[in-house]
Write a protein that holds these residues in place. Sequence first.
Motif, short mmCIF file in Angstrom:
data_model
loop_
_atom_site.label_atom_id
_atom_site.label_comp_id
_atom_site.label_asym_id
_atom_site.label_seq_id
_atom_site.Cartn_x
_atom_site.Cartn_y
_atom_site.Cartn_z
N MET A 1 0.85 -1.20 0.00
CA MET A 1 0.00 0.00 0.00
C MET A 1 0.88 1.24 0.00
O MET A 1 1.80 1.36 0.80
CB MET A 1 -0.93 0.00 1.22
CG MET A 1 -1.83 1.23 1.27
SD MET A 1 -3.03 1.12 2.58
CE MET A 1 -4.15 -0.08 1.92
N ARG A 4 -0.08 7.09 -1.39
CA ARG A 4 -1.28 7.60 -2.05
C ARG A 4 -2.53 6.80 -1.65
O ARG A 4 -3.60 7.35 -1.43
CB ARG A 4 -1.08 7.56 -3.57
CG ARG A 4 -2.15 8.33 -4.30
CD ARG A 4 -1.70 8.79 -5.66
NE ARG A 4 -1.17 7.71 -6.48
CZ ARG A 4 -0.60 7.91 -7.66
NH1 ARG A 4 -0.48 9.12 -8.15
NH2 ARG A 4 -0.15 6.90 -8.36
N HIS A 5 -2.34 5.48 -1.54
CA HIS A 5 -3.46 4.63 -1.10
C HIS A 5 -3.94 5.07 0.29
O HIS A 5 -5.14 5.11 0.55
CB HIS A 5 -3.02 3.17 -1.04
CG HIS A 5 -2.93 2.53 -2.39
ND1 HIS A 5 -1.77 1.95 -2.86
CD2 HIS A 5 -3.82 2.39 -3.40
CE1 HIS A 5 -1.95 1.48 -4.07
NE2 HIS A 5 -3.21 1.72 -4.43
N GLN A 6 -2.98 5.40 1.15
CA GLN A 6 -3.35 5.79 2.52
C GLN A 6 -4.11 7.11 2.51
O GLN A 6 -5.07 7.29 3.27
CB GLN A 6 -2.11 5.88 3.39
CG GLN A 6 -1.46 4.52 3.63
CD GLN A 6 -0.37 4.59 4.67
OE1 GLN A 6 -0.30 5.50 5.48
NE2 GLN A 6 0.51 3.61 4.63
N ARG A 7 -3.73 7.99 1.64
CA ARG A 7 -4.43 9.28 1.57
C ARG A 7 -5.85 9.09 1.01
O ARG A 7 -6.80 9.73 1.46
CB ARG A 7 -3.62 10.24 0.70
CG ARG A 7 -2.33 10.71 1.40
CD ARG A 7 -1.43 11.46 0.43
NE ARG A 7 -2.07 12.61 -0.17
CZ ARG A 7 -1.75 13.13 -1.35
NH1 ARG A 7 -0.78 12.58 -2.07
NH2 ARG A 7 -2.36 14.19 -1.82
N TRP A 8 -5.96 8.22 0.04
CA TRP A 8 -7.29 7.94 -0.50
C TRP A 8 -8.20 7.34 0.59
O TRP A 8 -9.36 7.71 0.71
CB TRP A 8 -7.19 6.96 -1.68
CG TRP A 8 -6.71 7.60 -2.95
CD1 TRP A 8 -6.89 8.90 -3.33
CD2 TRP A 8 -5.98 6.97 -4.01
NE1 TRP A 8 -6.31 9.13 -4.56
CE2 TRP A 8 -5.74 7.95 -5.01
CE3 TRP A 8 -5.49 5.69 -4.21
CZ2 TRP A 8 -5.05 7.69 -6.19
CZ3 TRP A 8 -4.82 5.41 -5.40
CH2 TRP A 8 -4.59 6.40 -6.37
N ALA A 9 -7.62 6.42 1.35
CA ALA A 9 -8.40 5.79 2.42
C ALA A 9 -8.81 6.81 3.47
O ALA A 9 -9.94 6.78 3.98
CB ALA A 9 -7.59 4.67 3.07
N GLU A 10 -7.91 7.69 3.78
CA GLU A 10 -8.21 8.76 4.75
C GLU A 10 -9.37 9.62 4.26
O GLU A 10 -10.29 9.97 4.99
CB GLU A 10 -6.97 9.60 4.96
CG GLU A 10 -7.11 10.70 5.99
CD GLU A 10 -6.73 10.23 7.38
OE1 GLU A 10 -7.15 10.88 8.33
OE2 GLU A 10 -6.01 9.21 7.49
N ALA A 11 -9.30 9.97 2.97
CA ALA A 11 -10.36 10.81 2.39
C ALA A 11 -11.69 10.05 2.39
O ALA A 11 -12.75 10.62 2.69
CB ALA A 11 -9.97 11.21 0.97
N ALA A 12 -11.64 8.74 2.08
CA ALA A 12 -12.87 7.94 2.03
C ALA A 12 -13.51 7.83 3.41
O ALA A 12 -14.72 7.67 3.53
CB ALA A 12 -12.55 6.55 1.48
N ARG A 13 -12.68 7.90 4.42
CA ARG A 13 -13.21 7.79 5.78
C ARG A 13 -14.21 8.91 6.09
O ARG A 13 -15.13 8.74 6.88
CB ARG A 13 -12.04 7.86 6.77
CG ARG A 13 -12.43 7.71 8.22
CD ARG A 13 -12.81 6.26 8.50
NE ARG A 13 -13.29 6.11 9.86
CZ ARG A 13 -14.59 6.14 10.18
NH1 ARG A 13 -15.48 6.30 9.24
NH2 ARG A 13 -14.97 5.99 11.43
N SER A 14 -14.02 10.04 5.39
CA SER A 14 -14.93 11.17 5.63
C SER A 14 -16.33 10.92 5.07
O SER A 14 -17.25 11.69 5.30
CB SER A 14 -14.35 12.44 4.99
OG SER A 14 -14.35 12.30 3.57
N LEU A 15 -16.46 9.81 4.33
CA LEU A 15 -17.78 9.50 3.75
C LEU A 15 -18.68 8.75 4.73
O LEU A 15 -19.84 8.48 4.42
CB LEU A 15 -17.60 8.66 2.47
CG LEU A 15 -16.85 9.35 1.32
CD1 LEU A 15 -16.69 8.41 0.14
CD2 LEU A 15 -17.58 10.62 0.89
N GLU A 16 -18.12 8.38 5.88
CA GLU A 16 -18.94 7.64 6.86
C GLU A 16 -20.10 8.54 7.30
O GLU A 16 -19.89 9.60 7.89
CB GLU A 16 -18.08 7.28 8.08
CG GLU A 16 -18.72 6.27 9.02
CD GLU A 16 -18.48 4.85 8.54
OE1 GLU A 16 -17.38 4.54 8.08
OE2 GLU A 16 -19.41 4.05 8.62
N PRO A 17 -21.34 8.14 7.01
CA PRO A 17 -22.48 9.00 7.38
C PRO A 17 -22.82 8.89 8.86
O PRO A 17 -22.41 7.94 9.53
CB PRO A 17 -23.60 8.45 6.51
CG PRO A 17 -23.24 7.03 6.31
CD PRO A 17 -21.76 6.92 6.35
#
Lengths: 378, 181
Positions: A1, A4-17
């Motif tokens: 990983m 960049r993968h870690q940054r994408w994952a971090e950004a995706a975490r903000s999608l948790e409703p």
Amino acid sequence: MTERHQRWAEAARSLEPQYSTHEATLFEAEVRRRYRQRGVRRRVALSGVGVAALVLVALFVPSMSSGPGVPEVVIGEDARVVMPIGAPVRTLRSEPGLLWLELERGAMHFRVAPQHGRLVRVSAGAVEVEVVGTAFTVTREDQQVSVVVTEGRVRVRAGVRETLLAAGEQGTFRVEALVPEAVDAPVVPDEVTAEASGDEGVPAMSEAPSVAPAPRPPGRKNVRRPATWRAHAEQGDFQTAWSALQREGAPEDEPGDLLRAADVARLSGHPEASLAPLRRVLSRFRGDPRASLAAFTLGRVLLDDLGNPREAADAFLEAHALAPKGPLAPDALARAVEAQAQAGDVAAARGTAERFIEEFPQSRRVDAVRQWGRLEAP
Amino acid sequence: MSVPGRLIPLHQDAAEVEVDPADLTAVVRAYRPYVAGVVKRMLGRDDEVDDIVQDTFVRAIDGLKRLENPLRVKPYLASTAVRLTLRRLRRRRLQRAFGLWERWHPTLLSTPRANGEHMALLSDVYRVLDSRSADEQVAWSLRYLEGERLERVAELLGCSVSTAKRRIAAVDAAMEEAHRD
């Protein structure tokens, strides 16, 4: 990983409703509603499949169960016989005054053109059907022969008895003469009864007798209410007739139907169920000429099937009393002796045996009756 | 494998709260946000999330009643959600072939808690994922956005590990190509 993968994952975490409790309640209610809806849809779908299956069964099963139609033998005015290849019919005699055919097995429909001074006879075992011009079906089975007349009239001879059957009537006869169960008993010829023809039918046949109206041709009035158990019984399929009788309910309250129901019960292996209709004939239609037959059949069921010789003896005596001059009288009295002996009622057996010998001194059953009654030889 | 700490991998169910699987209210309150998050990350858009999440719980009700171990609730829901999302994406891809489903653009994804950098990163990711097959999109999302192990990705997708690996690699290559400076 990678980084960049870690940054994408971090950004995706903000999608948790995040949801409020109220929203959760509304959501749960909606889930439950959809769950119920889904259940209803499933049941409707299953019902649809079930209905479709029933429709398919209704469409295809009758044609499958009825199978091919009964093959036909056509006899023209010149006595020329046309029949399917391999038909189980053979010619016993063909001469100017008589055409005599024999049905070896199975069912065959005969269509006979009016003959000019010629008799057409069809045999099936001990049963003979004689016609002048008519159409009828003969079904030969192991134990019985049924004759269904669709046009004209026929004369059926079973042993020494004759019966006339008209269009729309059916008769069922023993395929061979009856051999009584008593030792050294003589052969007793079969007899038939006429239920609906109003002809010279005399009640009684020593086993499984009946002459009943067959399904009448279209246009004829006073048609018996159709019931499949009767149709199966008339075809000799007593197991199916029994099942159908269970579904369709009680037979009609008249001697012919009650006797037929009793036949269906005992011949399908339910002898105890035949008692009620037979007793009904005796209690409700005692004056009917078939009452003697009902009593005799009741005795047979009680003695042979249910092992109740005491009540069987009473039934046989009743059969004799109802028609002391009838064709069943010797058999009824002889079997009463047999039943009384089996019941251990020696005195009664002796008395009845003496009465038998007095009434029927010429009967071939005398020797057997003497044995059952423990009478000494003359 | 190092995964950002705040992500909760699907397979780490031992760390989850225990709820009675037969108690729908408790299951919904405990796992609805989680299921919605997984579905939203796989889809990359809002319009179908609620429908798929509801469908996940509707379909899971009967299965949940048969679960004896409360720790199996989360993976059970995750499996159901992945299966439904994958099915929906496949259908949408097919519809897109007939011009019936619009391509991804940032307005399709609400990001109320995302900062500007997050929004830019997510935009980069979903533009690429939107051009890949449904299986590749879900495989890559599970692997890198959910932090799932390769074996678990293969299990959830119903394919071999090598197939899952190949699908993920295909998306990685596309990402590399799209973001090459």
